[in-house]
Design a protein around this motif. Sequence first.
Motif, PDB file in Angstrom:
ATOM      1  N   ASP A   1       7.076  18.780  -1.592  1.00 34.36           N
ATOM      2  CA  ASP A   1       7.291  17.567  -0.803  1.00 34.36           C
ATOM      3  C   ASP A   1       8.578  17.654   0.003  1.00 34.36           C
ATOM      4  O   ASP A   1       9.542  18.286  -0.391  1.00 34.36           O
ATOM      5  CB  ASP A   1       7.299  16.327  -1.704  1.00 34.36           C
TER       6      ASP A   1
ATOM      7  N   PRO B   1       0.814  -1.219   0.000  1.00 35.44           N
ATOM      8  CA  PRO B   1       0.000   0.000   0.000  1.00 35.44           C
ATOM      9  C   PRO B   1       0.850   1.273   0.000  1.00 35.44           C
ATOM     10  O   PRO B   1       0.472   2.275  -0.603  1.00 35.44           O
ATOM     11  CB  PRO B   1      -0.819  -0.116   1.282  1.00 35.44           C
ATOM     12  N   ILE B   2       1.978   1.221   0.679  1.00 33.46           N
ATOM     13  CA  ILE B   2       2.863   2.387   0.729  1.00 33.46           C
ATOM     14  C   ILE B   2       3.389   2.702  -0.659  1.00 33.46           C
ATOM     15  O   ILE B   2       3.384   3.864  -1.101  1.00 33.46           O
ATOM     16  CB  ILE B   2       4.031   2.134   1.707  1.00 33.46           C
TER      17      ILE B   2
ATOM     18  N   GLU C   1       6.110   8.322   2.853  1.00 33.22           N
ATOM     19  CA  GLU C   1       4.958   7.507   3.255  1.00 33.22           C
ATOM     20  C   GLU C   1       5.389   6.423   4.243  1.00 33.22           C
ATOM     21  O   GLU C   1       4.677   6.113   5.202  1.00 33.22           O
ATOM     22  CB  GLU C   1       4.322   6.864   2.020  1.00 33.22           C
TER      23      GLU C   1
ATOM     24  N   CYS D   1       8.257  10.111  -6.932  1.00 34.58           N
ATOM     25  CA  CYS D   1       7.624   8.899  -6.401  1.00 34.58           C
ATOM     26  C   CYS D   1       8.548   8.198  -5.410  1.00 34.58           C
ATOM     27  O   CYS D   1       8.102   7.676  -4.381  1.00 34.58           O
ATOM     28  CB  CYS D   1       7.256   7.950  -7.549  1.00 34.58           C
TER      29      CYS D   1
ATOM     30  N   LEU E   1       2.082   1.799  -3.535  1.00 36.75           N
ATOM     31  CA  LEU E   1       0.973   2.203  -4.404  1.00 36.75           C
ATOM     32  C   LEU E   1       0.584   3.661  -4.155  1.00 36.75           C
ATOM     33  O   LEU E   1       0.294   4.407  -5.106  1.00 36.75           O
ATOM     34  CB  LEU E   1      -0.226   1.286  -4.202  1.00 36.75           C
ATOM     35  N   ARG E   2       0.586   4.074  -2.901  1.00 36.78           N
ATOM     36  CA  ARG E   2       0.267   5.476  -2.600  1.00 36.78           C
ATOM     37  C   ARG E   2       1.314   6.407  -3.187  1.00 36.78           C
ATOM     38  O   ARG E   2       1.017   7.568  -3.500  1.00 36.78           O
ATOM     39  CB  ARG E   2       0.166   5.693  -1.084  1.00 36.78           C
ATOM     40  N   ALA E   3       2.526   5.900  -3.327  1.00 35.94           N
ATOM     41  CA  ALA E   3       3.611   6.709  -3.902  1.00 35.94           C
ATOM     42  C   ALA E   3       3.620   6.659  -5.428  1.00 35.94           C
ATOM     43  O   ALA E   3       4.460   7.304  -6.062  1.00 35.94           O
ATOM     44  CB  ALA E   3       4.955   6.236  -3.361  1.00 35.94           C
ATOM     45  N   GLY E   4       2.700   5.889  -6.006  1.00 37.03           N
ATOM     46  CA  GLY E   4       2.636   5.801  -7.462  1.00 37.03           C
ATOM     47  C   GLY E   4       3.619   4.811  -8.057  1.00 37.03           C
ATOM     48  O   GLY E   4       4.003   4.924  -9.225  1.00 37.03           O
TER      49      GLY E   4
ATOM     50  N   ALA F   1       7.654   7.634  -1.541  1.00 41.11           N
ATOM     51  CA  ALA F   1       7.670   6.311  -0.914  1.00 41.11           C
ATOM     52  C   ALA F   1       8.402   6.370   0.427  1.00 41.11           C
ATOM     53  O   ALA F   1       7.961   5.776   1.422  1.00 41.11           O
ATOM     54  CB  ALA F   1       8.342   5.293  -1.838  1.00 41.11           C
TER      55      ALA F   1
ATOM     56  N   ALA G   1       4.008   5.864   7.962  1.00 45.38           N
ATOM     57  CA  ALA G   1       3.329   4.609   8.305  1.00 45.38           C
ATOM     58  C   ALA G   1       4.007   3.892   9.468  1.00 45.38           C
ATOM     59  O   ALA G   1       3.342   3.297  10.320  1.00 45.38           O
ATOM     60  CB  ALA G   1       3.277   3.699   7.085  1.00 45.38           C
TER      61      ALA G   1
END
Length: 336
Positions: free
Chosen positions: A137, A30-31, A60, A53, A33-36, A57, A64
Motif C-alpha cells: 500500500d 463508505p470510505i 481511499e 486501515c 468502511l472500505r478501509a475496515g 482510509a 474519492a
Amino acid sequence: MADPHEIMIRVAALEGFRTFVFELGHDPVPILLRAGIDPAQLGNRDFRIPTRCFRLALNEAAAATGLAHFGLLLSQRQSFSKLGAVGLLVRHAADLSQAIDRLARYTRTHDGGTLSQLQIDGQSAMWLYGLAGVAGDSAIQQTELTVGLTCNFIRSVFDEGWTPQAVYFEHDRPADVRLFDRVFRCPVLFGQAATGIELSRADLGRSLRTADPQLFGILHDYLDRIDREMTEDFIARSKQEIQRLLGDSVSLEAVAAALGVNRHALQRRLKTMGTSYQQLLDDVRFEMAQHYMRDTGLSLGEISAMLGYSEPAVFTRAFRRRAGQSPRGWRQARLG
C-alpha cells in the motif's frame, strides 16, 4: 478480533477526517468502511485500529475526493493533541531537543508504526521519519500528513513565522508543488533517500513558549510507565517468535514477518528499546539451552541443532561466553 501482531494506532489519528471529507462533498462512511474502520469507533479517541486501515482510509479519501495530497491538507486541520498524552508532553518540554527526544521515545503509545530519529551534521539537524509495516500500500498520504503536522507543531511552540531549512520526501515530485510551497515555505525536495525535516541546530536549544515543567513531569512519569509496559510486551512477543522459529528458519527477516513489520523497522524499534535482534536471539538460546540441559536428556549435539546453531562447537563457544563455562561443565555441575 485484531491480530496481536498487527501494528496499531489510536483512532484519534483521524482527527478532522469526517468533517473534511463532508466539506469536500463526500460521505466519509463508505470510505471508512472500505478501509475496515467502523465509523462509530471514531468517537473513542483511544480506540486502536490497525495502521494499515488508517493508511487505507487516507488513500481511499484521496481517491474519492480527487485530492492527490489529501493527507497534507488534513494535516493543516489537525494538532499534536491528537497524539494523546505524548502530544501534550512534547508541548510542555523545555526546548525542541527535549521534545524531539521524548517524541521518538514515546510515539508508540499513540502509534506503533511511526519511527523517528534526529541526526545532527554541523549547524544543521535532520528530523527523520520512517513507517513500519508498509507493504504494497502507498504511504504517501500518511507521510505527507505526518511531516505537515510536525512542521505545524514546531510553529505552534515557536512562532508562526518559523520555517524549516528544507523538507525531504522519498516519493517522486508531483506535477504541482504549490501546496507544498504554501505549507512549508522552504525548499521541498522529492525522490530523496529519506523523509524528514531539516532545521537549524540552533533551533534545538530554543525554549518552547508552551513549556510547563510541572505538567511535563506528571506526563513524563505516566508515559514512562505505559512505555515500560509496552516495551516489555513487545520484547516478550519478539522472544516468543524467536523461540518458535528456533531450529527451523529463525532469522531477522522471519521474526520481523511474524511480528508484521519489515527487518529494518524491527531493528529500529528494538534499538529504541535498548536491545537488538541478536541480543534477544542470544538470550532465548541461552535460556532454552539451560532448560534442555537441566530438564531433558537430550545430547549436546541435539540441543545445538534445536537451538539453530550450525554445529556443536559454535553452541559451545556461545554458551561459554554467557555462562563462563562449557555446556558439559554447566550440566555436570547441576546434575551431578
